[in-house]
Design a protein around this motif. Structure first.
Motif, PDB file in Angstrom:
ATOM      1  N   ASP A 208       0.847  -1.197   0.000  1.00 20.08           N
ATOM      2  CA  ASP A 208       0.000   0.000   0.000  1.00 20.08           C
ATOM      3  C   ASP A 208       0.876   1.238   0.000  1.00 20.08           C
ATOM      4  O   ASP A 208       0.696   2.159   0.805  1.00 20.08           O
ATOM      5  N   HIS A 382       7.584   1.640   5.950  1.00 22.68           N
ATOM      6  CA  HIS A 382       7.676   0.299   6.504  1.00 22.68           C
ATOM      7  C   HIS A 382       9.036  -0.272   6.188  1.00 22.68           C
ATOM      8  O   HIS A 382       9.173  -1.485   6.041  1.00 22.68           O
ATOM      9  N   ASN A 445       5.276  -5.906   9.760  1.00 17.29           N
ATOM     10  CA  ASN A 445       4.031  -5.143   9.897  1.00 17.29           C
ATOM     11  C   ASN A 445       2.837  -5.963   9.411  1.00 17.29           C
ATOM     12  O   ASN A 445       2.830  -6.451   8.267  1.00 17.29           O
ATOM     13  N   GLU A 446       1.872  -6.163  10.317  1.00 17.10           N
ATOM     14  CA  GLU A 446       0.584  -6.763   9.954  1.00 17.10           C
ATOM     15  C   GLU A 446       0.709  -8.088   9.226  1.00 17.10           C
ATOM     16  O   GLU A 446       0.114  -8.294   8.158  1.00 17.10           O
ATOM     17  N   TYR A 509     -12.088   1.195   9.064  1.00 17.27           N
ATOM     18  CA  TYR A 509     -12.348  -0.102   8.422  1.00 17.27           C
ATOM     19  C   TYR A 509     -13.321  -0.941   9.262  1.00 17.27           C
ATOM     20  O   TYR A 509     -14.075  -1.749   8.745  1.00 17.27           O
ATOM     21  N   GLU A 532      -0.623   2.130  14.566  1.00 17.99           N
ATOM     22  CA  GLU A 532      -1.406   2.693  13.457  1.00 17.99           C
ATOM     23  C   GLU A 532      -2.856   2.808  13.887  1.00 17.99           C
ATOM     24  O   GLU A 532      -3.387   1.870  14.493  1.00 17.99           O
ATOM     25  N   ASN A 597      -3.298   7.560  -0.559  1.00 18.56           N
ATOM     26  CA  ASN A 597      -3.867   7.171   0.725  1.00 18.56           C
ATOM     27  C   ASN A 597      -4.024   8.477   1.491  1.00 18.56           C
ATOM     28  O   ASN A 597      -3.058   9.194   1.727  1.00 18.56           O
ATOM     29  N   LYS A 599      -4.967   9.225   4.594  1.00 14.31           N
ATOM     30  CA  LYS A 599      -5.054   9.211   6.067  1.00 14.31           C
ATOM     31  C   LYS A 599      -4.078  10.208   6.706  1.00 14.31           C
ATOM     32  O   LYS A 599      -3.869  10.222   7.917  1.00 14.31           O
TER      33      LYS A 599
HETATM   34  C1  GCU Z   1      -2.218  -0.822   7.184  1.00 18.45           C
HETATM   35  C2  GCU Z   1      -0.805  -0.814   6.721  1.00 18.45           C
HETATM   36  C3  GCU Z   1      -0.428   0.462   6.054  1.00 18.45           C
HETATM   37  C4  GCU Z   1      -1.609   0.952   5.229  1.00 18.45           C
HETATM   38  C5  GCU Z   1      -2.728   1.280   6.193  1.00 18.45           C
HETATM   39  C6  GCU Z   1      -3.985   1.750   5.495  1.00 18.45           C
HETATM   40  O1  GCU Z   1      -2.356  -0.853   8.450  1.00 18.45           O
HETATM   41  O2  GCU Z   1       0.156  -1.131   7.662  1.00 18.45           O
HETATM   42  O3  GCU Z   1       0.700   0.218   5.263  1.00 18.45           O
HETATM   43  O4  GCU Z   1      -1.273   2.041   4.460  1.00 18.45           O
HETATM   44  O5  GCU Z   1      -3.109   0.120   6.866  1.00 18.45           O
HETATM   45  O6  GCU Z   1      -4.798   0.912   5.194  1.00 18.45           O
HETATM   46  O7  GCU Z   1      -4.100   2.951   5.267  1.00 18.45           O
END
Ligand code: GCU
Length: 628
Positions: A208, A382, A445-446, A509, A532, A597, A599
């Motif tokens: 991502d 990451h 990560n995840e 989510y 996160e 993205n 966020k």
């Molecule tokens: C995950 C992930 C990120 C990603 C984020 C998202 O947690 O670790 O790399 O960008 O979620 O969905 O925005």
């Protein structure tokens, strides 16, 4: 499968050592044949940014070698040493020879990704060849290396038509010895970089973030004496308990190819510490010395000392801070004092300018935002970022989480993939071992919670501890799936960690934002960082709190997160996802995302969203959590 190429004689890690150390890799021997022809990497130079080097940054000619990369790979998948690496020119008269010509080819800037430099290459993820000429005057009793800060993802390097090294991994440095190949006067280097994503790669194919390709960090020529300092570790002695009166500095200096008994001096004039010790048969000079006066590094006083290392004809002076970081129960202690990490995540993407971040300007812009946010911590997601980020963090007193890109689905069942992870871990730790700002090494990560993954990552966590017993090991865990409003993290990987990173997206989510107030978390008795959490907002989009992608809803999600976070007794840090909107190939809602993205607390062009002010206030008031 792309074989690894890290065969070292110094402190590096050889492929076989890694494989042999890990019992569950019986099948590996068969891999070796394809390793043949790989150029071994002699070492990885530490502190290159504190050495006098000849920079090869600037304009490099380039040629695109579209899939299947026929100039680079032979039909059997071997590396073709007889094509573009020869750097020949087409005969304009007479016999047909080559159909490529770097001399008349366009250029790309190095360092830099190719995607944001040439519109036609924006979405290009394949092989691209770089070439540039350079002058050199080889001196007697010296060795010369080509130092590459990072090249994404796989790279093969030729100097004067001779292949000098191969490397896999887009975010860590590597050095290629060129001593025997250099001509007095003009020379040329050709580098093929293949940004193709690999299922068995680290990261694997589904990411991502934007897969920027190219020579994304500094490239330079480094000349050192024939026996030289290629690695060192100078840190505050790390006893079983923190002792405020402890001013013992300890570590090692490795002098490559030095005969046993070679003297090495470690000198910190300002701290009143100086000692001379001898190397052993492996070139290691272990030392311990008392500093008469020592100010420990911390966000409040990010004190750095000039550390001068000399051995024979070689000398290197680095800027190093000294601090103690450890866990006690559910507390994180910095120099014996419990701390709370007021952080944020960041990708290595240049705010405003866009593209892969690589310059001091990029770092200063990012650290400017961190200062405005009253942050004392940043998670460099990451993958290892440009070394300037750690240097700036050392300077500004910002603590760092550094990670290797074991992101979500990795081929955890493959021994050769484990070997790649160990090399990336070694390269990350080796480059930043002496950075006081780095307090946490993250191994993943995840990743999916299953025994094969847990075994792989537990081994990797122990390898990190072997490489650096003075720092904390962590990982960002995702899940569990909500059980009503109960969130119980019983992931077995937590047993291998010193600090638990927890990712969650309640309010975005999962679940309506307000449900976060009622969510209760259960964690193992270790310090927890919410590594996160967040929601997307398109800067300038305003509306009711239940309208997604508005700045108001992003704030609303965070406000309810704060209620939930304040209830977690062992929460020792908050790290919202993410400081700045970033490019991602998976984010394709027109107008709202357009390949980003969203966020971020700040948009990609530097506009602060309302959520930025929310965190600014919360961090100024230290209101999100307690250090103990
Ligand atoms: C995950 C992930 C990120 C990603 C984020 C998202 O947690 O670790 O790399 O960008 O979620 O969905 O925005």
């Amino acid at each position: 499968m792309f074989p690894l190429m890290f065969i070292s004689s110094g402190r590096g890690i050889s492929l076989c050592t890694i494989l042999l150390e890990n019992a569950f890799i019986l099948g590996c021997v068969f891999l070796l044949p394809s390793v043949s022809g790989q150029q071994p990497l002699e070492t990885l130079l530490v502190g290159v940014d504190h050495r006098a080097v000849t920079s090869l940054n600037g304009e490099w000619h380039y040629l695109v070698d579209q899939s299947p990369g026929r100039a680079l790979y032979t039909s059997t998948g071997e590396i073709n040493d007889k094509s573009y690496a020869m750097n020949e020119h087409p005969n304009l008269v007479g016999k047909h020879n080559q159909e490529y010509d770097f001399a008349t080819a366009p250029t790309l800037k190095v360092p830099g990704d190719w995607n944001t430099q040439v519109p036609q290459l924006f979405n290009y993820e394949g092989v691209l060849w770089y070439e540039r000429d350079f002058e050199s005057q080889p001196k007697p009793r010296t060795r010369t290396f080509l130092h590459i800060g990072a090249a994404n993802y796989r790279s093969h390097v030729w100097v004067n038509q001779k292949r000098v090294c191969d490397h896999e991994g887009g975010y860590t440095p590597f050095d290629c010895e060129v001593t025997a190949i250099l001509n007095p006067g003009s020379n040329f280097v050709v580098i093929a970089v293949d940004a193709t994503r690999l299922v068995d790669g680290i990261p694997s194919v589904g990411i991502d973030w934007f897969n920027y390709g190219g020579l994304t960090r500094d490239v330079s020529i480094v000349t050192v004496p024939s026996a030289f300092i290629d690695d060192y570790d100078v840190h505050l002695a790390h006893g079983s308990k923190f002792d405020p009166d402890n001013t013992e500095l300890t570590g090692y200096v490795h002098v490559l190819d030095a005969p046993a008994g070679t003297a090495v001096t470690i000198d910190l004039p300002e701290a009143g510490a100086r000692t001379t010790v001898d190397t052993d048969a492996q070139g290691n000079a272990n030392f311990s010395v008392r500093a008469r006066k020592l100010t420990l590094w911390s966000p409040e006083s990010p004190k750095l000392y000039k550390v001068r290392l000399t051995s024979g004809d070689d000398e290197l002076t680095d800027d190093i801070g000294f601090r103690d970081i450890r866990v006690e129960g559910t507390r994180i202690l910095l120099n014996g004092k419990a701390i709370f990490l007021q952080g944020v995540n960041m990708h290595a993407e240049a705010p405003v300018r866009g593209g892969r971040a690589y310059s001091q300007n990029d770092a200063d812009t990012i650290f400017g935002y961190l200062e405005e946010l009253h942050a004392n911590f940043v998670r460099l997601a990451h993958y290892p970022h440009d070394e300037r980020m750690e240097r700036t963090a050392d300077r500004d007193g910002i603590m760092i989480w550094s990670e290797i890109p074991n992101w979500q689905h990795i081929s955890f069942d493959k021994p050769e993939v484990y070997a790649k992870a160990v090399v990336m871990l070694d390269e990350m730790i080796r480059r930043d071992r002496n950075k006081a700002s780095v307090i946490l090494w993250s191994i993943s990560n995840e990743t999916p919670n299953n025994p094969t993954r847990t075994r792989f990552l537990t081994d990797l966590a122990n390898e990190a501890r072997r490489l650096d017993p003075t720092r904390l090991i962590t990982s960002a865990i995702i899940g569990p799936r909500p059980n009503g409003l109960e969130m119980v993290n019983n992931d077995p990987l937590c047993d291998a960690l010193d600090v638990i990173g927890q990712n969650e997206y309640i309010g975005w989510y999962d679940m309506p934002p307000e449900d976060a107030d009622k969510v209760d978390w259960t964690f193992p008795q270790k310090p927890v960082l919410m590594s996160e959490f967040g929601a997307e907002a398109k800067v300038g989009d305003h509306g009711p709190v239940n309208q997604r992608w508005t700045e108001e809803q992003q704030v609303y999600v965070f406000e309810h997160q704060f209620v939930m976070l304040r209830k977690i007794p062992q929460l020792r840090g908050t790290v919202p996802w993410i400081l700045v909107d970033f490019r991602s190939p998976t984010r394709n809602i027109p107008r709202l995302q357009d390949g980003y993205n969203r966020k971020g607390l700040i948009s990609e062009d530097g506009q602060k969203k309302k959520a930025f002010a929310l965190f600014q206030r919360a961090y100024a008031e230290h209101s999100l959590g307690k250090a103990e």
